[in-house]
Design a protein around this motif. Structure first.
Motif, PDB file in Angstrom:
ATOM      1  N   VAL A   1      48.820  28.845  43.999  1.00 17.43           N
ATOM      2  CA  VAL A   1      47.747  29.852  43.961  1.00 17.43           C
ATOM      3  C   VAL A   1      48.299  31.243  44.236  1.00 17.43           C
ATOM      4  CG1 VAL A   1      45.666  30.664  45.141  1.00 17.43           C
ATOM      5  CG2 VAL A   1      45.886  28.268  44.529  1.00 17.43           C
ATOM      6  N   PHE A   2      49.130  31.366  45.278  1.00 14.42           N
ATOM      7  CA  PHE A   2      49.691  32.669  45.630  1.00 14.42           C
ATOM      8  C   PHE A   2      50.610  33.204  44.538  1.00 14.42           C
ATOM      9  CE2 PHE A   2      48.840  31.498  50.219  1.00 14.42           C
ATOM     10  CZ  PHE A   2      47.900  32.502  50.411  1.00 14.42           C
ATOM     11  N   VAL A   3      51.339  32.284  43.865  1.00 18.56           N
ATOM     12  CA  VAL A   3      52.246  32.709  42.797  1.00 18.56           C
ATOM     13  C   VAL A   3      51.460  33.066  41.542  1.00 18.56           C
ATOM     14  CG1 VAL A   3      54.062  31.912  41.226  1.00 18.56           C
ATOM     15  CG2 VAL A   3      54.226  31.423  43.669  1.00 18.56           C
ATOM     16  N   PHE A   4      50.390  32.296  41.252  1.00 19.90           N
ATOM     17  CA  PHE A   4      49.633  32.509  40.018  1.00 19.90           C
ATOM     18  C   PHE A   4      48.884  33.833  40.023  1.00 19.90           C
ATOM     19  CE2 PHE A   4      45.644  32.168  37.624  1.00 19.90           C
ATOM     20  CZ  PHE A   4      46.140  31.874  36.364  1.00 19.90           C
ATOM     21  N   GLU A   5      48.372  34.233  41.195  1.00 19.01           N
ATOM     22  CA  GLU A   5      47.504  35.411  41.266  1.00 19.01           C
ATOM     23  C   GLU A   5      48.162  36.679  40.699  1.00 19.01           C
ATOM     24  OE1 GLU A   5      45.873  39.025  42.708  1.00 19.01           O
ATOM     25  OE2 GLU A   5      47.617  38.125  43.662  1.00 19.01           O
ATOM     26  N   PRO A   6      49.440  37.001  41.053  1.00 17.86           N
ATOM     27  CA  PRO A   6      50.049  38.205  40.470  1.00 17.86           C
ATOM     28  C   PRO A   6      50.312  38.080  38.970  1.00 17.86           C
ATOM     29  CG  PRO A   6      51.210  37.508  42.463  1.00 17.86           C
ATOM     30  CD  PRO A   6      50.312  36.389  42.063  1.00 17.86           C
ATOM     31  N   LEU A   7      50.436  36.834  38.479  1.00 16.30           N
ATOM     32  CA  LEU A   7      50.722  36.624  37.052  1.00 16.30           C
ATOM     33  C   LEU A   7      49.457  36.558  36.212  1.00 16.30           C
ATOM     34  CD1 LEU A   7      53.440  33.817  37.385  1.00 16.30           C
ATOM     35  CD2 LEU A   7      53.826  36.267  37.130  1.00 16.30           C
ATOM     36  N   ALA A   8      48.286  36.482  36.869  1.00 19.17           N
ATOM     37  CA  ALA A   8      47.032  36.236  36.157  1.00 19.17           C
ATOM     38  C   ALA A   8      46.750  37.289  35.096  1.00 19.17           C
ATOM     39  CB  ALA A   8      45.876  36.166  37.154  1.00 19.17           C
ATOM     40  N   GLU A   9      46.929  38.563  35.457  1.00 22.70           N
ATOM     41  CA  GLU A   9      46.591  39.631  34.506  1.00 22.70           C
ATOM     42  C   GLU A   9      47.426  39.528  33.242  1.00 22.70           C
ATOM     43  OE1 GLU A   9      45.986  44.482  34.309  1.00 22.70           O
ATOM     44  OE2 GLU A   9      46.783  43.548  36.134  1.00 22.70           O
ATOM     45  N   GLY A  10      48.746  39.308  33.392  1.00 25.70           N
ATOM     46  CA  GLY A  10      49.610  39.198  32.218  1.00 25.70           C
ATOM     47  C   GLY A  10      49.238  38.025  31.334  1.00 25.70           C
ATOM     48  N   ILE A  11      48.919  36.888  31.963  1.00 26.33           N
ATOM     49  CA  ILE A  11      48.541  35.690  31.196  1.00 26.33           C
ATOM     50  C   ILE A  11      47.242  35.926  30.435  1.00 26.33           C
ATOM     51  CG2 ILE A  11      47.799  33.286  31.400  1.00 26.33           C
ATOM     52  CD1 ILE A  11      49.726  33.009  33.752  1.00 26.33           C
ATOM     53  N   LEU A  12      46.254  36.538  31.117  1.00 31.66           N
ATOM     54  CA  LEU A  12      44.961  36.769  30.486  1.00 31.66           C
ATOM     55  C   LEU A  12      45.043  37.818  29.379  1.00 31.66           C
ATOM     56  CD1 LEU A  12      42.598  36.659  33.590  1.00 31.66           C
ATOM     57  CD2 LEU A  12      42.947  34.887  31.869  1.00 31.66           C
ATOM     58  N   VAL A  13      45.916  38.813  29.561  1.00 29.78           N
ATOM     59  CA  VAL A  13      46.114  39.816  28.508  1.00 29.78           C
ATOM     60  C   VAL A  13      46.720  39.154  27.278  1.00 29.78           C
ATOM     61  CG1 VAL A  13      47.468  41.850  27.855  1.00 29.78           C
ATOM     62  CG2 VAL A  13      46.277  41.809  30.039  1.00 29.78           C
ATOM     63  N   ASP A  14      47.754  38.322  27.497  1.00 28.01           N
ATOM     64  CA  ASP A  14      48.402  37.630  26.378  1.00 28.01           C
ATOM     65  C   ASP A  14      47.440  36.682  25.669  1.00 28.01           C
ATOM     66  OD1 ASP A  14      50.726  38.931  27.032  1.00 28.01           O
ATOM     67  OD2 ASP A  14      51.573  37.261  28.184  1.00 28.01           O
TER      68      ASP A  14
END
Length: 243
Positions: free
Chosen positions: A110-123
């Protein structure tokens, strides 16, 4: 004898907290599963979605599973303390240890996914928009899910109203979904442009960001309770064996 009574009381306290935490997690999991208008429900409708999001869409099943196991463990720990059963206490310790390891791993994810969420959702944006243009207004299930999501969260499309331009729905009606405009007038392009209703992407991102830290912190809190319960159960296990 006094020490044994104190340990039993501590087992009741820790396992009572674990039991209540399990009930809360189970309730949240059931709510997420039943809530068909959830933003996460849209992930099931996206072709070739990233593996991370496909797993996130199944979070309800994970919550329900963890909740049920914690309920059983809380009950088992209390019964083991009352009956002074070494077998039940050892089983309790082993299963709680396995759950503890799984929860720590989940909190890290969860802690690792949160900073990556924006990039994943943009892609993911282009695939979501392609799905809207192809199936919105034609696929009843997807259309209903988008409508309930936009109505519930007061958003329009994934990015904005332009996601529906040249879609099946727009080509058939020359209109945009009513949620993109005021419901008092037909939702034509000028009306949608003037109102500038927020896209659901921004709300999904905010939902993840707002809850990631809370979920991780609650998970670590439960893990701390489990450590305390494991320590007390082993001390009680040893005392029962010495009798």
């Amino acid at each position: 004898m006094c020490c044994s009574g104190f340990l039993k009381m501590m087992m009741f306290i820790f396992n009572g907290a674990i039991f209540l935490a399990g009930a809360a997690i189970l309730a949240v999991g059931v709510w997420v599963k039943v809530d068909s208008g959830s933003l996460f429900g849209l992930l099931d409708k996206i072709e070739d979605a990233p593996a991370e999001l496909n797993q996130l869409a199944n979070v309800a099943y994970l919550l329900i599973g963890v909740g049920v196991v914690l309920l059983v463990m809380g009950f088992l720990g209390c019964c083991g303390a009352i009956r002074e059963s070494r077998c039940m206490l050892m089983l309790f310790f082993i299963i709680i240890l396995i759950i503890f390891i799984a929860e720590v791993a989940g909190c890290v994810v969860v802690f690792v996914f949160e900073p990556l969420a924006e990039g994943i959702l943009v892609d993911l944006g282009d695939k979501v928009v392609a799905s809207i243009k192809k199936d919105y207004g034609q696929d009843e299930s997807l259309t209903s899910l988008w409508n309930s999501t936009m109505l519930q969260f007061k958003c329009c499309g994934y990015r904005n109203y332009t996601d529906f331009s040249k879609s099946f729905y727009h080509n058939q009606t020359q209109l945009y979904p009513p949620m993109c405009c005021s419901h008092d007038v037909p939702c034509k392009e000028q009306n949608a442009e003037n109102l500038e209703v927020t896209g659901c992407f921004h709300l999904l991102l905010k939902l993840i960001e707002d809850n990631a830290v809370i979920i991780g912190a609650v998970g670590l809190g439960i893990a701390a309770l489990e450590i305390a319960a494991m320590v007390v159960s082993m001390v009680l296990y040893q005392q029962i064996g010495d009798k």
